[in-house]
Design an enzyme around this catalytic site. Sequence first.
Site, PDB file in Angstrom:
ATOM      1  N   TYR A 161       0.728  -1.086   0.182  1.00 24.76           N
ATOM      2  CA  TYR A 161      -0.071   0.021  -0.045  1.00 24.76           C
ATOM      3  C   TYR A 161       0.957   1.277  -0.066  1.00 24.76           C
ATOM      4  CZ  TYR A 161      -3.801  -2.996   1.282  1.00 24.76           C
ATOM      5  OH  TYR A 161      -4.741  -4.016   1.233  1.00 24.76           O
ATOM      6  N   LYS A 164       3.413 -15.463   2.544  1.00 29.22           N
ATOM      7  CA  LYS A 164       3.222 -16.161   1.308  1.00 29.22           C
ATOM      8  C   LYS A 164       4.895 -16.236   0.655  1.00 29.22           C
ATOM      9  CE  LYS A 164       0.640 -17.315  -2.403  1.00 29.22           C
ATOM     10  NZ  LYS A 164      -0.230 -18.621  -2.422  1.00 29.22           N
ATOM     11  N   ASP A 200      -2.939 -18.133   1.499  1.00 29.59           N
ATOM     12  CA  ASP A 200      -4.295 -18.504   0.836  1.00 29.59           C
ATOM     13  C   ASP A 200      -5.237 -19.781   1.796  1.00 29.59           C
ATOM     14  OD1 ASP A 200      -1.871 -19.844   0.528  1.00 29.59           O
ATOM     15  OD2 ASP A 200      -2.498 -20.587  -1.419  1.00 29.59           O
ATOM     16  N   ASP A 227      -5.651  -6.678   5.873  1.00 29.01           N
ATOM     17  CA  ASP A 227      -6.621  -6.087   5.510  1.00 29.01           C
ATOM     18  C   ASP A 227      -7.929  -7.014   5.173  1.00 29.01           C
ATOM     19  OD1 ASP A 227      -8.483  -4.059   4.528  1.00 29.01           O
ATOM     20  OD2 ASP A 227      -7.343  -3.443   2.971  1.00 29.01           O
ATOM     21  N   ASP A 231     -11.167  -8.515   7.878  1.00 31.24           N
ATOM     22  CA  ASP A 231     -12.461  -8.274   7.596  1.00 31.24           C
ATOM     23  C   ASP A 231     -13.298  -9.825   7.593  1.00 31.24           C
ATOM     24  OD1 ASP A 231     -12.338  -5.474   7.320  1.00 31.24           O
ATOM     25  OD2 ASP A 231     -13.565  -5.711   5.647  1.00 31.24           O
TER      26      ASP A 231
END
Length: 354
Positions: A135, A189, A221, A245, A249
């Site tokens: 980001y 990852k 994943d 992020d 959620d």
Amino acid sequence: MKICILPGDGIGPEIMAEAVRVLRMLDLGFEMEEGLLGGCAVDATGDPYPLATQQLAQDADAVLLGAVGGPQWDRLAREQRPERGLLGIRKHLGLFANLRPAILYPELANASTLKSEVVAGLDILIVRELTGDIYFGQPRGIEVRELAGRQERVGFNTMHYSESEIRRIVRVAFEAARQRRRKLCSVDKMNVLETTQLWRDVAEETANEYPDVELSHMLVDNAAMQLVRNPKQFDVIVTGNMFGDILSDEASMLTGSIGMLPSASLDANRKGLYEPCHGSAPDIAGQGVANPLATILSAAMMLRYTFALESSAQRVEQAVKTVLAQGYRTADIHEPGTRKVGTREMGDAVLAAL
Ligand code: NAD
């Protein structure tokens, strides 16, 4: 012990009033001062994060925030939008560690879209890095480039983490795990991304400082899948900004009750901004029906993480469990057979339980 109180917009002032009553009842000697953030600040000063609020937030040990935003400010220029105030204060205070618990009280197990045996009693904490990663990494942009003999637009962002950025967030997660069930799962990852290989290496190195906490690793994943398959296997999860992020959620929605979820964003010295995960709920603002429990639980997180008042934090959390067990429910979590109450009555019930 100074707290900057920012009620904000919409239901913000209603839910904040109940959290402030809880803090006053604990009688711990807090100095509380109120300021403007968001749409109310735009109306009063033209700026969603005015200088007076910046000063107040800077001088305080912790900030307790309601929520900001509403349709009446949606047509303003981007820099004047209430949400800009939120980004402004997070950046100004250098809040790099975002802590989001996902707790499903047994009494609310039906609120989840998952089977109640999968989620009843769920109690996990996601620690998300908030100021780095793809980001914020450079270079970034959209450019026209020559590809295989023809011009095409190319979009690119850079995933970027330094060793020190990783170490400080991983330490926050280890410290949090120490206060819980002493299990930390680091999500990366590393099979594809070098940045996250470094993440895993630094997490392993940092584990030497915390021999009492069990560290495991999981690819993102798989973590996304495990969170819906068997979320109760986790205690604390630590991960980077982008994976966090998405996973935070996902985890918060396992509980199905947005009015119940608190959050904390911390700097390197445990100064923190504490706020409910939900927004300003303009659809129910001013009606006295909003659920104040996420804000009250955010105040409990503040007692725990900024002021190291663990037993007071637990008293507040226990009071919330008690009122749920007694059957008090605001409209958002109401079910037949329970007692429907408004914001103020829910606050009264928490005070009585305390
Ligand atoms: P929202 O979270 O405000 O509301 C979503 C739904 O949940 C609504 O139906 C609302 O009534 C309900 N709800 C939310 N909190 C509740 C509570 N405490 N008790 C009972 N019901 C509750 O999300 P939205 O509608 O997408 O956004 C409304 C405004 O809030 C927008 O301006 C948005 O930008 C802003 N927002 C602010 C924050 C923040 O301040 N951190 C976060 C998200 C959204």
